[in-house]
Structures are given as C-alpha cells and as structure tokens.
Design a protein around this motif. Sequence first.
Motif, mmCIF file in Angstrom:
data_model
loop_
_atom_site.group_PDB
_atom_site.id
_atom_site.type_symbol
_atom_site.label_atom_id
_atom_site.label_comp_id
_atom_site.label_asym_id
_atom_site.label_seq_id
_atom_site.Cartn_x
_atom_site.Cartn_y
_atom_site.Cartn_z
ATOM 1 N N HIS A 1 -24.809 -0.015 -8.221
ATOM 2 C CA HIS A 1 -23.632 0.541 -7.548
ATOM 3 C C HIS A 1 -22.378 -0.167 -8.057
ATOM 4 O O HIS A 1 -22.399 -1.363 -8.345
ATOM 5 C CB HIS A 1 -23.744 0.358 -6.023
ATOM 6 C CG HIS A 1 -24.725 1.291 -5.393
ATOM 7 N ND1 HIS A 1 -24.430 2.579 -5.082
ATOM 8 C CD2 HIS A 1 -26.018 1.094 -5.038
ATOM 9 C CE1 HIS A 1 -25.493 3.155 -4.549
ATOM 10 N NE2 HIS A 1 -26.468 2.273 -4.511
ATOM 11 N N PRO A 2 -21.263 0.571 -8.165
ATOM 12 C CA PRO A 2 -20.021 -0.100 -8.565
ATOM 13 C C PRO A 2 -19.569 -1.067 -7.474
ATOM 14 O O PRO A 2 -19.672 -0.773 -6.291
ATOM 15 C CB PRO A 2 -19.043 1.058 -8.740
ATOM 16 C CG PRO A 2 -19.624 2.193 -7.978
ATOM 17 C CD PRO A 2 -21.097 1.995 -7.968
ATOM 18 N N HIS A 3 -19.073 -2.222 -7.917
ATOM 19 C CA HIS A 3 -18.661 -3.250 -6.979
ATOM 20 C C HIS A 3 -17.158 -3.476 -7.068
ATOM 21 O O HIS A 3 -16.486 -2.994 -7.958
ATOM 22 C CB HIS A 3 -19.370 -4.572 -7.276
ATOM 23 C CG HIS A 3 -20.818 -4.543 -6.948
ATOM 24 N ND1 HIS A 3 -21.635 -3.492 -7.267
ATOM 25 C CD2 HIS A 3 -21.600 -5.431 -6.320
ATOM 26 C CE1 HIS A 3 -22.856 -3.735 -6.858
ATOM 27 N NE2 HIS A 3 -22.870 -4.923 -6.276
ATOM 28 N N GLY A 4 -16.686 -4.243 -6.147
ATOM 29 C CA GLY A 4 -15.275 -4.592 -6.142
ATOM 30 C C GLY A 4 -14.537 -3.864 -5.042
ATOM 31 O O GLY A 4 -15.108 -3.111 -4.255
ATOM 32 N N ASP A 5 -13.211 -4.075 -5.023
ATOM 33 C CA ASP A 5 -12.372 -3.462 -3.999
ATOM 34 C C ASP A 5 -11.947 -2.087 -4.485
ATOM 35 O O ASP A 5 -11.263 -1.958 -5.500
ATOM 36 C CB ASP A 5 -11.160 -4.358 -3.742
ATOM 37 C CG ASP A 5 -10.396 -3.931 -2.511
ATOM 38 O OD1 ASP A 5 -10.836 -2.957 -1.868
ATOM 39 O OD2 ASP A 5 -9.393 -4.577 -2.206
ATOM 40 N N HIS A 6 -12.335 -1.060 -3.779
ATOM 41 C CA HIS A 6 -12.011 0.306 -4.185
ATOM 42 C C HIS A 6 -10.903 0.888 -3.329
ATOM 43 O O HIS A 6 -10.685 2.098 -3.331
ATOM 44 C CB HIS A 6 -13.259 1.186 -4.104
ATOM 45 C CG HIS A 6 -14.360 0.705 -4.977
ATOM 46 N ND1 HIS A 6 -14.299 0.758 -6.349
ATOM 47 C CD2 HIS A 6 -15.549 0.117 -4.685
ATOM 48 C CE1 HIS A 6 -15.406 0.253 -6.865
ATOM 49 N NE2 HIS A 6 -16.181 -0.151 -5.860
ATOM 50 N N ASP A 7 -10.215 0.033 -2.599
ATOM 51 C CA ASP A 7 -9.120 0.491 -1.744
ATOM 52 C C ASP A 7 -7.883 0.702 -2.617
ATOM 53 O O ASP A 7 -7.479 -0.170 -3.376
ATOM 54 C CB ASP A 7 -8.846 -0.555 -0.665
ATOM 55 C CG ASP A 7 -7.910 -0.030 0.406
ATOM 56 O OD1 ASP A 7 -7.543 1.149 0.354
ATOM 57 O OD2 ASP A 7 -7.569 -0.833 1.293
ATOM 58 N N ASP A 8 -7.293 1.898 -2.524
ATOM 59 C CA ASP A 8 -6.122 2.212 -3.328
ATOM 60 C C ASP A 8 -4.827 1.655 -2.749
ATOM 61 O O ASP A 8 -3.763 1.794 -3.353
ATOM 62 C CB ASP A 8 -5.981 3.737 -3.478
ATOM 63 C CG ASP A 8 -7.130 4.319 -4.282
ATOM 64 O OD1 ASP A 8 -7.685 3.578 -5.118
ATOM 65 O OD2 ASP A 8 -7.470 5.501 -4.072
ATOM 66 N N THR A 9 -4.904 1.000 -1.616
ATOM 67 C CA THR A 9 -3.710 0.422 -0.995
ATOM 68 C C THR A 9 -3.230 -0.755 -1.841
ATOM 69 O O THR A 9 -4.043 -1.588 -2.252
ATOM 70 C CB THR A 9 -4.038 -0.064 0.426
ATOM 71 O OG1 THR A 9 -4.641 1.002 1.153
ATOM 72 C CG2 THR A 9 -2.787 -0.538 1.147
ATOM 73 N N PRO A 10 -1.919 -0.836 -2.141
ATOM 74 C CA PRO A 10 -1.417 -1.962 -2.931
ATOM 75 C C PRO A 10 -1.708 -3.288 -2.235
ATOM 76 O O PRO A 10 -1.770 -3.376 -1.009
ATOM 77 C CB PRO A 10 0.088 -1.712 -3.007
ATOM 78 C CG PRO A 10 0.283 -0.292 -2.640
ATOM 79 C CD PRO A 10 -0.888 0.113 -1.809
ATOM 80 N N SER A 11 -1.902 -4.347 -3.025
ATOM 81 C CA SER A 11 -2.287 -5.648 -2.480
ATOM 82 C C SER A 11 -1.246 -6.216 -1.549
ATOM 83 O O SER A 11 -1.587 -6.912 -0.592
ATOM 84 C CB SER A 11 -2.563 -6.630 -3.625
ATOM 85 O OG SER A 11 -1.389 -6.801 -4.385
ATOM 86 N N GLU A 12 0.061 -5.943 -1.786
ATOM 87 C CA GLU A 12 1.078 -6.484 -0.869
ATOM 88 C C GLU A 12 1.012 -5.859 0.492
ATOM 89 O O GLU A 12 1.423 -6.442 1.483
ATOM 90 C CB GLU A 12 2.499 -6.338 -1.481
ATOM 91 C CG GLU A 12 2.950 -4.932 -1.738
ATOM 92 C CD GLU A 12 2.602 -4.441 -3.145
ATOM 93 O OE1 GLU A 12 2.977 -3.321 -3.455
ATOM 94 O OE2 GLU A 12 1.954 -5.156 -3.910
ATOM 95 N N LEU A 13 0.503 -4.622 0.609
ATOM 96 C CA LEU A 13 0.370 -3.990 1.909
ATOM 97 C C LEU A 13 -0.933 -4.405 2.613
ATOM 98 O O LEU A 13 -1.058 -4.246 3.807
ATOM 99 C CB LEU A 13 0.427 -2.477 1.772
ATOM 100 C CG LEU A 13 1.758 -1.888 1.283
ATOM 101 C CD1 LEU A 13 1.647 -0.385 1.129
ATOM 102 C CD2 LEU A 13 2.877 -2.244 2.239
ATOM 103 N N ARG A 14 -1.881 -4.915 1.840
ATOM 104 C CA ARG A 14 -3.148 -5.322 2.428
ATOM 105 C C ARG A 14 -3.063 -6.697 3.058
ATOM 106 O O ARG A 14 -3.807 -6.991 3.985
ATOM 107 C CB ARG A 14 -4.247 -5.343 1.357
ATOM 108 C CG ARG A 14 -4.831 -3.974 1.157
ATOM 109 C CD ARG A 14 -6.049 -4.043 0.291
ATOM 110 N NE ARG A 14 -5.654 -3.620 -1.047
ATOM 111 C CZ ARG A 14 -6.056 -4.124 -2.176
ATOM 112 N NH1 ARG A 14 -6.924 -5.097 -2.172
ATOM 113 N NH2 ARG A 14 -5.649 -3.668 -3.324
#
Length: 153
Positions: free
Chosen positions: A137-150
């Motif tokens: 399975h692909p790993h990592g953060d798949h959230d499209d939200t920019p890092s400054e908003l996270r």
Amino acid sequence: MVAHASQRRFGREHRAPRKPGYGPQAGLMKHRELRFCRRCPRRVDEALALLAAVGGISVTAQGDRIVAIEYSLTDHSFRSIERALRAHGFVLDGSLKMRLIRTMLYFCEDTQLRNLKQPERLIKKSNEIYVKAWQHHPHGDHDDTPSELRDYR
C-alpha cells in the motif's frame, strides 16, 4: 471402565464434558446413548456383549432399551457403531426425533474428522500476511491540506 481418582478430578486429555444423552461434544472422547426400538427382538445384554467385544468402546446399560457408550473419535464413529449393530440384527429407535439427532451427530463427527485431517495452520506467522499487504500500500501523508494549515499555532 474404571477411572482413577486423578482422572475423575482432572479429566482425561481430549475428554469432552459429560453431557446427558446426545449433543455435540468438542473433544475426541464421545459419550452417546444408543436407543433401541421398543419392538426390538434382540436384548440390550446382547448389544452390550457385542460392543464390549469390539474394543475401544466402554458400554453400560441405562435401562431396558438404552445403552450408554463412550469411545474415542480417532478409533470409532457413531455411524460405524450403529452400522455394526444393524449388521448384527439390532433395530434402533426410528422415531423422527432420534433420526434427526443421529443425522446431526453424523454431521458433527464427520466434520470433526475432516478438520482433524487438515494440516495445522501456523498461527504465529499469520501476521506476515498483513505485513506484506501493508508493504504494497502507498504510505505517507496523503492529505492535500498545506502543511501550514495542518499545524496548530
């Protein structure tokens, strides 16, 4: 069959709990009742002698038409014991209730014997299946939200 005091207290290996009459039992030791027809021309004493001669089956009379048997499923099955009795001229109780009970017991014992013949599964290595599936399975953060908003500031 005479049981020692330690066997009575702690039970034997692969021994199912003793249940009255019929019913599925999880262990390899089975405790069953054979019920003969009321109009059976043969006597229960003859059945006791026949079953005792077979070996591997302990028998006791429970009345004028009932024989309690105890056997290991690795040596005998309920179906084979009944077939042997019928081959020698004994007539078993043919009521609908007893035929249904016999059918259920045949199914349970056949299934248990079939399961005993299956190779043992390696439970300790079953997690390897999940590890291999996770690796594909692909790993990592798949959230499209920019890092400054996270990040919470």
